[in-house]
Write a protein that holds these residues in place. Structure first.
Motif, mmCIF file in Angstrom:
data_model
loop_
_atom_site.group_PDB
_atom_site.id
_atom_site.type_symbol
_atom_site.label_atom_id
_atom_site.label_comp_id
_atom_site.label_asym_id
_atom_site.label_seq_id
_atom_site.Cartn_x
_atom_site.Cartn_y
_atom_site.Cartn_z
ATOM 1 N N ALA A 8 10.235 34.770 25.947
ATOM 2 C CA ALA A 8 10.312 33.489 25.330
ATOM 3 C C ALA A 8 11.634 32.784 25.863
ATOM 4 O O ALA A 8 11.783 31.535 25.812
ATOM 5 C CB ALA A 8 9.998 33.677 23.957
ATOM 6 N N GLY A 9 12.767 33.833 25.661
ATOM 7 C CA GLY A 9 13.893 33.045 25.679
ATOM 8 C C GLY A 9 14.386 32.670 27.129
ATOM 9 O O GLY A 9 14.809 31.353 27.467
ATOM 10 N N ILE A 10 13.582 33.454 28.058
ATOM 11 C CA ILE A 10 13.889 33.066 29.743
ATOM 12 C C ILE A 10 13.165 31.742 29.843
ATOM 13 O O ILE A 10 13.951 30.666 30.364
ATOM 14 C CB ILE A 10 13.427 34.076 30.511
ATOM 15 N N TRP A 11 12.052 31.426 29.422
ATOM 16 C CA TRP A 11 11.481 30.317 29.700
ATOM 17 C C TRP A 11 11.608 29.144 28.743
ATOM 18 O O TRP A 11 11.415 27.897 29.264
ATOM 19 C CB TRP A 11 9.905 30.575 29.582
ATOM 20 N N ALA A 12 11.974 29.325 27.420
ATOM 21 C CA ALA A 12 12.525 28.421 26.679
ATOM 22 C C ALA A 12 13.846 27.820 27.357
ATOM 23 O O ALA A 12 14.095 26.215 27.545
ATOM 24 C CB ALA A 12 13.056 28.787 25.267
#
Length: 305
Positions: free
Chosen positions: A282-286
């Motif tokens: 989630a953090g990478i794509w956010a």
């Protein structure tokens, strides 16, 4: 003494430069010319990932008669690692130099790289001091394994306190105090040097990466195979970083984030924790989504020039 422009003899003392082009612009001509001006026996395998900017045609116009250069044309953009593997598959030297198309090789580069490799038969990857065009050291010359913890320390800025608190190590590693070969975990992919034996031992680049992190992956697998990864800071190569990617920043950023996810799931023990895995995904794509509007605007502005 300049290299004989005749076809190089396969085997020992032949250094094979592999340069991957993808709409790489005018610096590609300078890169090719610098490699072919070497004071050692070299060959150049130029791998074209379906360029449409005329750069390949300009290179051919200047060097088509030089038997030391061979051109491989891919029907589409296969990505950096896959193109490097195709170049290495036809290369004839016992040493491979994977050089970015916006790098300028000094005349004695091959000579100095071979001399450094000769000092330690365990060397599997050799890096150099990559600089910007003005001679300042670039980021990423000395890198540590990019674990989740180190990445978070780097992103938070706490890695700046590493000299006082070694527990706050980030991804970037400081230079050693001595002036010789430095053992590191990973080096810059802008100029990546491997003996053929080490490259073939690990099976070359992982073609699951399209762009970015394939150099980190290769260094990791070379170390896992029992070889040493090192940098020779006395050897310098100028790099106009990002020249090939400035016209398509959103495309490059998407693949960079995808590659970071692949590296994390492949090597980081933290990826075995389902909760952490989900949080990192989630953090990478956010982060990518947050960047996307500005990157898309930047790309449109460059295309309109």
């Amino acid at each position: 003494m300049p290299s004989d422009p005749a076809v190089p003899t396969p085997g020992g003392d032949l250094t094979s430069f592999v340069v991957v082009a993808a709409d790489s612009g005018p610096l590609l001509e300078e890169c090719v010319a610098s490699v072919l001006a070497a004071d050692a026996v070299v060959e150049l395998v130029l791998v074209d990932n379906a360029s449409g900017d005329g750069s390949i045609e300009r290179v051919l116009g200047a060097h088509a008669d030089d038997a030391r250069m061979r051109l491989l044309r891919n029907p589409a953009n296969l990505g950096f690692g896959p193109a490097c593997n195709r170049g290495a598959a036809v290369a004839r030297g016992d040493v491979f130099v994977f050089l970015n198309p916006d790098c300028i090789a000094p005349r004695d580069l091959a000579t100095r790289l071979r001399a450094a490799l000769a000092t330690d038969p365990r060397l599997g990857v050799l890096g150099v001091q990559v600089t910007d065009p003005h001679g300042a050291p670039a980021r990423g010359n000395r890198r540590r394994e990019p674990t989740l913890r180190r990445a978070m320390v780097t992103l938070s800025g706490l890695s700046r306190l590493e000299s006082r608190w070694p527990a706050l190590q980030g991804v970037e590693a400081p230079a050693a105090e001595h002036d010789g070969l430095e053992t590191v975990e990973a080096v810059s992919g802008a100029c990546l040097v491997l003996p053929r034996a080490a490259f073939e031992r690990v099976g070359g680049f992982d073609e699951g990466y399209f762009l970015h992190a394939e150099d980190l992956d290769l260094c990791r697998r070379v170390r896992d195979a029992g070889f040493r990864v090192a940098i020779d800071p006395r050897v310098r190569v100028a790099h106009a970083q990002g020249t090939s990617s400035r016209s398509r920043p959103l495309f490059v950023a998407r693949h960079k984030h995808r590659s970071l996810w692949r590296y994390f799931t492949k090597f980081d023990p933290a990826a075995r924790n389902p909760l952490l895995r989900a949080v990192v995904f989630a953090g990478i794509w956010a982060h990518f989504v947050a960047q996307a509007p500005l990157l898309a605007l930047r790309g449109r502005r460059r295309a309109a020039r």
